[in-house]
Motif scaffolding. Structure first.
Motif, PDB file in Angstrom:
ATOM      1  N   VAL A 310      12.744  16.131   2.860  1.00 16.00           N
ATOM      2  CA  VAL A 310      11.635  16.809   3.538  1.00 16.00           C
ATOM      3  C   VAL A 310      11.991  16.899   5.029  1.00 16.00           C
ATOM      4  O   VAL A 310      12.293  15.894   5.662  1.00 16.00           O
ATOM      5  N   CYS A 311      11.977  18.103   5.584  1.00 19.83           N
ATOM      6  CA  CYS A 311      12.395  18.328   6.973  1.00 19.83           C
ATOM      7  C   CYS A 311      11.186  18.575   7.871  1.00 19.83           C
ATOM      8  O   CYS A 311      10.158  19.064   7.422  1.00 19.83           O
ATOM      9  N   ASN A 312      11.332  18.235   9.130  1.00 24.36           N
ATOM     10  CA  ASN A 312      10.339  18.533  10.172  1.00 24.36           C
ATOM     11  C   ASN A 312      10.574  19.971  10.622  1.00 24.36           C
ATOM     12  O   ASN A 312      11.293  20.238  11.590  1.00 24.36           O
ATOM     13  N   GLU A 313       9.960  20.899   9.905  1.00 28.68           N
ATOM     14  CA  GLU A 313      10.224  22.320  10.169  1.00 28.68           C
ATOM     15  C   GLU A 313       9.708  22.745  11.544  1.00 28.68           C
ATOM     16  O   GLU A 313      10.281  23.630  12.181  1.00 28.68           O
ATOM     17  N   GLU A 314       8.635  22.129  12.008  1.00 25.39           N
ATOM     18  CA  GLU A 314       8.113  22.509  13.320  1.00 25.39           C
ATOM     19  C   GLU A 314       9.110  22.158  14.415  1.00 25.39           C
ATOM     20  O   GLU A 314       9.347  22.944  15.325  1.00 25.39           O
ATOM     21  N   LEU A 315       9.720  20.957  14.291  1.00 27.93           N
ATOM     22  CA  LEU A 315      10.737  20.580  15.287  1.00 27.93           C
ATOM     23  C   LEU A 315      11.943  21.511  15.204  1.00 27.93           C
ATOM     24  O   LEU A 315      12.500  21.929  16.219  1.00 27.93           O
ATOM     25  N   LEU A 316      12.335  21.854  13.991  1.00 29.96           N
ATOM     26  CA  LEU A 316      13.484  22.746  13.822  1.00 29.96           C
ATOM     27  C   LEU A 316      13.206  24.122  14.398  1.00 29.96           C
ATOM     28  O   LEU A 316      14.128  24.812  14.857  1.00 29.96           O
ATOM     29  N   SER A 317      11.933  24.542  14.379  1.00 29.16           N
ATOM     30  CA  SER A 317      11.603  25.872  14.917  1.00 29.16           C
ATOM     31  C   SER A 317      11.613  25.891  16.443  1.00 29.16           C
ATOM     32  O   SER A 317      11.543  26.959  17.042  1.00 29.16           O
ATOM     33  N   ARG A 318      11.681  24.702  17.051  1.00 30.02           N
ATOM     34  CA  ARG A 318      11.662  24.620  18.525  1.00 30.02           C
ATOM     35  C   ARG A 318      13.073  24.404  19.070  1.00 30.02           C
ATOM     36  O   ARG A 318      13.295  23.627  20.006  1.00 30.02           O
ATOM     37  N   LYS A 319      14.019  25.079  18.497  1.00 27.71           N
ATOM     38  CA  LYS A 319      15.430  24.891  18.889  1.00 27.71           C
ATOM     39  C   LYS A 319      15.650  25.136  20.370  1.00 27.71           C
ATOM     40  O   LYS A 319      16.311  24.352  21.058  1.00 27.71           O
ATOM     41  N   ASP A 320      15.099  26.242  20.883  1.00 30.06           N
ATOM     42  CA  ASP A 320      15.346  26.587  22.293  1.00 30.06           C
ATOM     43  C   ASP A 320      14.836  25.487  23.212  1.00 30.06           C
ATOM     44  O   ASP A 320      15.498  25.113  24.201  1.00 30.06           O
ATOM     45  N   GLY A 321      13.659  24.952  22.904  1.00 32.80           N
ATOM     46  CA  GLY A 321      13.111  23.893  23.742  1.00 32.80           C
ATOM     47  C   GLY A 321      13.963  22.637  23.688  1.00 32.80           C
ATOM     48  O   GLY A 321      14.218  21.990  24.709  1.00 32.80           O
ATOM     49  N   VAL A 322      14.431  22.280  22.485  1.00 32.84           N
ATOM     50  CA  VAL A 322      15.269  21.090  22.332  1.00 32.84           C
ATOM     51  C   VAL A 322      16.577  21.267  23.089  1.00 32.84           C
ATOM     52  O   VAL A 322      17.036  20.375  23.809  1.00 32.84           O
ATOM     53  N   GLU A 323      17.210  22.448  22.920  1.00 33.08           N
ATOM     54  CA  GLU A 323      18.489  22.684  23.600  1.00 33.08           C
ATOM     55  C   GLU A 323      18.305  22.706  25.111  1.00 33.08           C
ATOM     56  O   GLU A 323      19.199  22.301  25.858  1.00 33.08           O
ATOM     57  N   HIS A 324      17.122  23.204  25.563  1.00 27.55           N
ATOM     58  CA  HIS A 324      16.854  23.170  27.004  1.00 27.55           C
ATOM     59  C   HIS A 324      16.807  21.728  27.506  1.00 27.55           C
ATOM     60  O   HIS A 324      17.379  21.409  28.555  1.00 27.55           O
ATOM     61  N   LEU A 325      16.118  20.862  26.778  1.00 31.26           N
ATOM     62  CA  LEU A 325      16.078  19.451  27.170  1.00 31.26           C
ATOM     63  C   LEU A 325      17.465  18.835  27.128  1.00 31.26           C
ATOM     64  O   LEU A 325      17.854  18.102  28.042  1.00 31.26           O
ATOM     65  N   ARG A 326      18.209  19.111  26.073  1.00 27.92           N
ATOM     66  CA  ARG A 326      19.544  18.530  25.929  1.00 27.92           C
ATOM     67  C   ARG A 326      20.449  18.956  27.101  1.00 27.92           C
ATOM     68  O   ARG A 326      21.179  18.157  27.677  1.00 27.92           O
ATOM     69  N   ALA A 327      20.382  20.240  27.432  1.00 27.74           N
ATOM     70  CA  ALA A 327      21.265  20.773  28.475  1.00 27.74           C
ATOM     71  C   ALA A 327      20.866  20.307  29.871  1.00 27.74           C
ATOM     72  O   ALA A 327      21.711  20.265  30.765  1.00 27.74           O
ATOM     73  N   ASN A 328      19.581  19.966  30.061  1.00 26.30           N
ATOM     74  CA  ASN A 328      19.110  19.697  31.424  1.00 26.30           C
ATOM     75  C   ASN A 328      18.737  18.240  31.665  1.00 26.30           C
ATOM     76  O   ASN A 328      18.242  17.910  32.753  1.00 26.30           O
ATOM     77  N   VAL A 329      18.952  17.359  30.682  1.00 23.19           N
ATOM     78  CA  VAL A 329      18.522  15.976  30.869  1.00 23.19           C
ATOM     79  C   VAL A 329      19.303  15.300  31.992  1.00 23.19           C
ATOM     80  O   VAL A 329      18.731  14.573  32.816  1.00 23.19           O
ATOM     81  N   VAL A 330      20.607  15.570  32.068  1.00 24.79           N
ATOM     82  CA  VAL A 330      21.395  14.953  33.149  1.00 24.79           C
ATOM     83  C   VAL A 330      20.967  15.523  34.493  1.00 24.79           C
ATOM     84  O   VAL A 330      20.809  14.794  35.484  1.00 24.79           O
ATOM     85  N   ALA A 331      20.745  16.869  34.523  1.00 24.72           N
ATOM     86  CA  ALA A 331      20.294  17.491  35.772  1.00 24.72           C
ATOM     87  C   ALA A 331      18.925  16.923  36.174  1.00 24.72           C
ATOM     88  O   ALA A 331      18.655  16.696  37.365  1.00 24.72           O
ATOM     89  N   TYR A 332      18.043  16.699  35.176  1.00 28.74           N
ATOM     90  CA  TYR A 332      16.724  16.112  35.466  1.00 28.74           C
ATOM     91  C   TYR A 332      16.875  14.733  36.105  1.00 28.74           C
ATOM     92  O   TYR A 332      16.235  14.428  37.126  1.00 28.74           O
ATOM     93  N   GLU A 333      17.755  13.907  35.522  1.00 28.71           N
ATOM     94  CA  GLU A 333      17.950  12.568  36.082  1.00 28.71           C
ATOM     95  C   GLU A 333      18.485  12.648  37.510  1.00 28.71           C
ATOM     96  O   GLU A 333      18.082  11.883  38.389  1.00 28.71           O
ATOM     97  N   HIS A 334      19.418  13.598  37.714  1.00 27.84           N
ATOM     98  CA  HIS A 334      19.959  13.755  39.058  1.00 27.84           C
ATOM     99  C   HIS A 334      18.878  14.212  40.038  1.00 27.84           C
ATOM    100  O   HIS A 334      18.831  13.740  41.190  1.00 27.84           O
ATOM    101  N   ARG A 335      18.009  15.122  39.577  1.00 25.62           N
ATOM    102  CA  ARG A 335      16.964  15.626  40.472  1.00 25.62           C
ATOM    103  C   ARG A 335      15.940  14.525  40.772  1.00 25.62           C
ATOM    104  O   ARG A 335      15.425  14.432  41.892  1.00 25.62           O
ATOM    105  N   VAL A 336      15.622  13.712  39.760  1.00 26.73           N
ATOM    106  CA  VAL A 336      14.717  12.584  40.017  1.00 26.73           C
ATOM    107  C   VAL A 336      15.351  11.629  41.025  1.00 26.73           C
ATOM    108  O   VAL A 336      14.706  11.153  41.971  1.00 26.73           O
ATOM    109  N   GLU A 337      16.637  11.372  40.817  1.00 30.42           N
ATOM    110  CA  GLU A 337      17.342  10.481  41.745  1.00 30.42           C
ATOM    111  C   GLU A 337      17.394  11.087  43.142  1.00 30.42           C
ATOM    112  O   GLU A 337      17.162  10.392  44.137  1.00 30.42           O
ATOM    113  N   ASP A 338      17.693  12.403  43.199  1.00 32.23           N
ATOM    114  CA  ASP A 338      17.744  13.065  44.510  1.00 32.23           C
ATOM    115  C   ASP A 338      16.365  13.066  45.176  1.00 32.23           C
ATOM    116  O   ASP A 338      16.249  12.892  46.403  1.00 32.23           O
TER     117      ASP A 338
END
Length: 886
Positions: A310-338
């Motif tokens: 049984v899959c979490n289809e709602e999470l799977l449908s939010r691919k763009d949002g997940v990939e945005h978080l994945r791609a920007n998590v390091v930048a987010y940490e850097h911006r928080v640090e900055d």
């Protein structure tokens, strides 16, 4: 050559991109991840040295624009525009002098450098700093280690090998195939011939007669022996053919009891067996498809597995949002640090402002700082107050001097006219001083004249002490006190400063207030930056993380941790979905194969029934019995044919029937007896013939020996020639062995004391980067093995170094090569991409210092990085920082 401007029409992610103002020395090109740093490096390489042959590697434009672009370079005292577009043979290139149309040649600005040299030595990233392979592949390694040796590219071991090989060709103790061994063999053979000739005798004529008699006797014996041998051969053929004859007779008797051959297909039984095997195999496959095996799932198990996933289809449908978080998590940490860094900086500025205002005045607050203005006007006014105070002080001094003059006894001499004349003379004397710009002296003379003229009015006028004091008090009351009151009011009302401050102290306070106001503005700018550039992005990221955390069912205190766990959860759900899809595909495949297997079983059953009917039977047992009879008939006929072939191979194909007919009615024992008698006679005569032949050979040898006595002088001369050749070969072998030993000693001394210039340069840079940890770099010139030595003299190979230290050594090696290479070639820009990431801060700073010294204002170094703090490694040194963010 130096790159000044870059213009890209279309290349990879770049479209209508411009980068201008690159300078000599260090250029720090800062851009975030995926900002196109690697793409820009490729554009520079392809523009200077040609596009690759493969179209897939040419970096087609992803956002439009004409493929290609141009760079403006400075070389040979001029500026050139290098414009290149993709095409065959590296692409279409056009080089012109900037601002004109006169063509130029790439070699005139880039020298003899090749793409491999530029790509692996001048332009490199972490990928090229793993090991020496990039230098080997491009051929640059050989040039690095051969510069300064003076060997012209020849191999040291090749030279020594040729000397050793030539010596072994002359003589080798354990070998037999060399010149000395061959000469010795020839000498021994000559010595044997000479010895035999010297033992000859005079019985030549007797031997010749006996030889003729023996030759006649041997001929007679050979004729008789030939007849006996033919008889023996014929009997032998009959004996050897007897078993085949008996087998043929037995096969003929058995064939009479079997049915005639039906002519079934040769593979009919094999076809039947294949059909049964296929039937069994398909049935087994069908069972395995349905029930599975130990190694493979069946249809039933796959259906169970699909129902369990049984899959979490709602999470799977939010691919763009997940990939945005994945791609920007390091930048987010850097911006928080900055942001936190900026906030700390703002807090530090606030503390500095508070301390500064306390020093200025307890009455000051930040509102006063914000409204403070006209620093120059305040400083001018304070300067005016200071001047007026000085004038009042001077005036009081003049009054005091006047008092002293009045107290003196008047002289009978008419002094007033004299003083007037003196003042006039001094005034006239100051004019040329002003004219020639001697201002200090001119002002001093003019001041003295003024004092003299003023004093002349008081000469001879005497006043009492009380009157003089009254004049002073009057001056203070009318001039000094109003001035001081006005000054104090100004300090309190307009500057909110202590009225006790001197003008100089007040000016210091004004300057400090102006400085603190600038610091306050800097703080306010920082706070605005936090609000405009950080808070909204950080809040948006955190809101997206909270939203998706709810979807994924994740509870975590931190947005960054939530983002990573959301990405992991998404990947896990994606894997589950892919696993389920894989199961579904596998199930569909098995169901399709199941249908095929059922249909195949029906086809096989029809084929088996048709096969039985073709033989005239109804079941498997009858089929096998009929096929066995048919096979036996064929086997017997084949056996007869095979035995006839045996007889043919013994007696000849044309005599098979003759031999079979001759053997009918005869026993093998009878044939064996006849054969024994003939063979005995043959053996006796062969023994006698061998004795005669041996005797004839001995006589002929004696005769030949006597005949060769006349060759003895020639053999002795040939022996002397061989002795001279043997002596010369040994002398040459000895000379080559001595040369080889001397060559090895010279090579060892050369390798120990004369390292190539490239390696010496490398050691200097490497020692600087490692802050003296490693003092020397050395290389074995033949096998090109690099070793580094620390302060204790201990050595390490390149593979024994840590990742960061190995990268530092390979950077130093490239810089060392560039220094040596550019002694006779046009300098090229050095381009590096994020090479500091594996260095600690200390070595990163030392490496930055080495790069800066290496550039030395004339070379150009472009350093690509996604870390803004890379600039800090250069300290106060001048660096041209360029942003790649547009």
């Amino acid at each position: 050559m130096r790159i000044r401007d870059i213009h890209i029409d279309g290349f990879g992610i770049f479209e209508d991109f411009h980068l201008e103002g690159l300078k000599p020395g260090i250029n720090l090109l800062v851009g975030e991840n995926e900002a196109g740093k690697s793409t820009l490096m490729k554009f520079l390489k392809y523009t200077l040295f040609g596009y690759p042959r493969s179209k897939d590697q040419r970096m087609d434009p992803l956002r439009g624009g004409n493929h290609g672009g141009r760079i403006v370079v400075e070389a040979n005292g001029g500026s050139y525009v290098v414009d290149r577009r993709p095409g065959v043979k590296g692409g279409l290139i056009e080089i012109t002098i900037e601002g004109g149309t006169d063509p130029a040649d790439l070699r005139s600005i880039a020298g003899t450098a090749s793409m491999e040299l530029f790509e692996n030595v001048y332009a490199f990233s972490l990928a090229e700093l793993v090991d020496m392979e990039s230098l080997k592949d491009s051929g640059v390694e050989d040039r690095i280690f051969s510069i300064g040796l003076g060997l012209g590219g020849r191999s040291i071991s090749g030279i020594a090998g040729k000397i050793s090989s030539r010596a072994d060709e002359l003589y080798k103790a354990s070998g037999s195939k060399n010149r000395v061994a061959e000469i010795l063999k020839e000498v021994k053979e000559l010595e044997g011939q000479i010895s035999d000739l010297q033992a000859g005798h005079a019985e030549y004529k007797r031997l010749a007669g006996e030889i003729r008699e023996l030759e006649a006797s041997i001929k007679d014996e050979e004729e008789v022996l030939g007849v006996l041998r033919k008889t023996s051969v014929a009997l032998d053929q009959l004996i050897r053919s007897y078993e085949s004859y008996a087998a043929i007779a037995a096969c003929r008797n058995e064939l009479e009891s079997l049915p005639d051959e039906a002519g079934f297909a040769e593979d009919i039984e094999a076809k039947h067996d294949r059909l049964l095997e296929q039937q069994e195999s398909v049935s087994e496959d069908l069972r395995e498809l349905r029930d599975g095996t130990e190694d493979r799932r069946g249809i039933r198990r796959l259906r169970e597995l699909i129902g369990e996933i049984v899959c979490n289809e709602e999470l799977l449908s939010r691919k763009d949002g997940v990939e945005h978080l994945r791609a920007n998590v390091v930048a987010y940490e850097h911006r928080v640090e900055d942001r936190e860094s900026l906030r700390r900086n703002a807090t530090a500025i606030t503390s500095e402002i508070i301390r500064g205002m306390e020093k200025i005045s307890e009455a000051w607050n930040e509102d006063d700082l914000a409204s403070f203005a006209e620093e120059t006007a305040h400083l001018d006014r304070l300067e005016q107050f200071a001047g007026r105070f000085e004038e009042a002080k001077e005036r009081k001094r003049e009054i005091r001097l006047k008092q002293e003059a009045d107290a003196a006894i008047p002289a009978p001499f008419p002094i007033r006219p004299v003083l007037v004349i003196l003042a006039i003379v001094l005034a006239i004397a100051s004019a040329p001083l002003f004219y020639y710009g001697i201002l200090a002296a001119a002002i001093a003379v003019a001041a003295i004249a003024a004092v003299v003229i003023i004093g002349s009015f008081f000469v001879g006028i005497g006043k009492t002490d009380e009157e003089a004091e009254d004049e002073v008090r009057k001056f203070e009351a009318e001039t000094v006190e109003p001035l001081e009151r006005k000054y104090r009011e100004y300090l309190i009302a307009e500057l909110k400063l202590s009225p006790e401050l001197s003008p100089e102290k007040a000016k210091d306070a004004v300057k400090e207030a102006s400085r603190l106001k600038d610091r306050r503005n800097e703080r306010e700018t920082t706070l605005r930056t936090i609000g405009e550039q950080f808070d909204s992005d950080i809040a948006a990221f955190e809101e997206a993380a909270r939203e998706l955390a709810d979807v994924a069912g994740i509870e975590t205190p931190g947005p960054a941790d939530a983002a990573r766990r959301i990405a992991d959860a998404y990947d896990a759900e994606k894997e589950k979905r892919e696993l389920r899809a894989g199961y579904e595909r596998e199930l569909a495949d098995l169901i399709s194969r199941e249908r095929g297997s059922v249909a195949r079983l029906a086809e096989i059953a029809d084929d088996i029934t048709e096969l039985y009917m073709s033989v005239g039977v109804e079941d498997e047992a009858a089929f096998r019995e009929r096929i066995a009879e048919e096979a036996r008939v064929k086997e017997l006929k084949a056996r007869i044919a095979a035995e006839r072939n045996v007889i043919g191979s013994i007696a000849g194909p044309e005599r098979v029937d003759e031999v079979v007919e001759s053997l009918e009615g005869r026993e093998k024992a009878e044939l064996d007896g006849e054969k024994f008698g003939v063979d005995t006679a043959v053996e006796n005569r062969e023994n006698g013939l061998r004795e005669l032949t041996a005797e004839l050979g001995a006589m002929r040898n004696q005769k030949n020996t006597i005949e060769g006595e006349s060759d003895l002088p020639d053999l002795l001369a040939e022996k002397e020639v061989l002795a001279n050749r043997l002596r010369a070969a040994y002398e040459e072998w000895l000379a080559r062995k001595v040369s080889l030993r001397l060559f090895e000693e010279v090579r060892e001394e050369f390798e120990r004391d004369r390292q190539p210039a490239v390696i010496r340069n490398t050691g200097r840079h490497f020692g600087a980067i490692t802050h003296g940890r490693y003092e020397r770099v050395s290389v074995a010139l033949e096998d090109k093995a690099v070793a580094v030595f620390d302060g204790t003299g201990r050595s390490k190979s390149i593979d024994e170094l840590s990742r960061g230290t190995k990268e530092q050594l390979l950077i130093s090696l490239r810089l060392g090569f560039i220094e040596e290479y550019e002694r006779e070639s046009e300098p090229l820009p050095v381009i590096v991409d994020d090479v500091f990431v594996n260095f600690d801060d200390g070595r990163a700073a030392e490496a930055a210092s080495v790069f800066w010294d290496f550039a030395n204002g004339s070379r150009q170094i472009l350093i690509f990085t996604c870390h803004p703090r890379t600039r800090d490694f250069f300290g106060e040194r001048e660096v041209n920082e360029v942003s790649l963010m547009g």
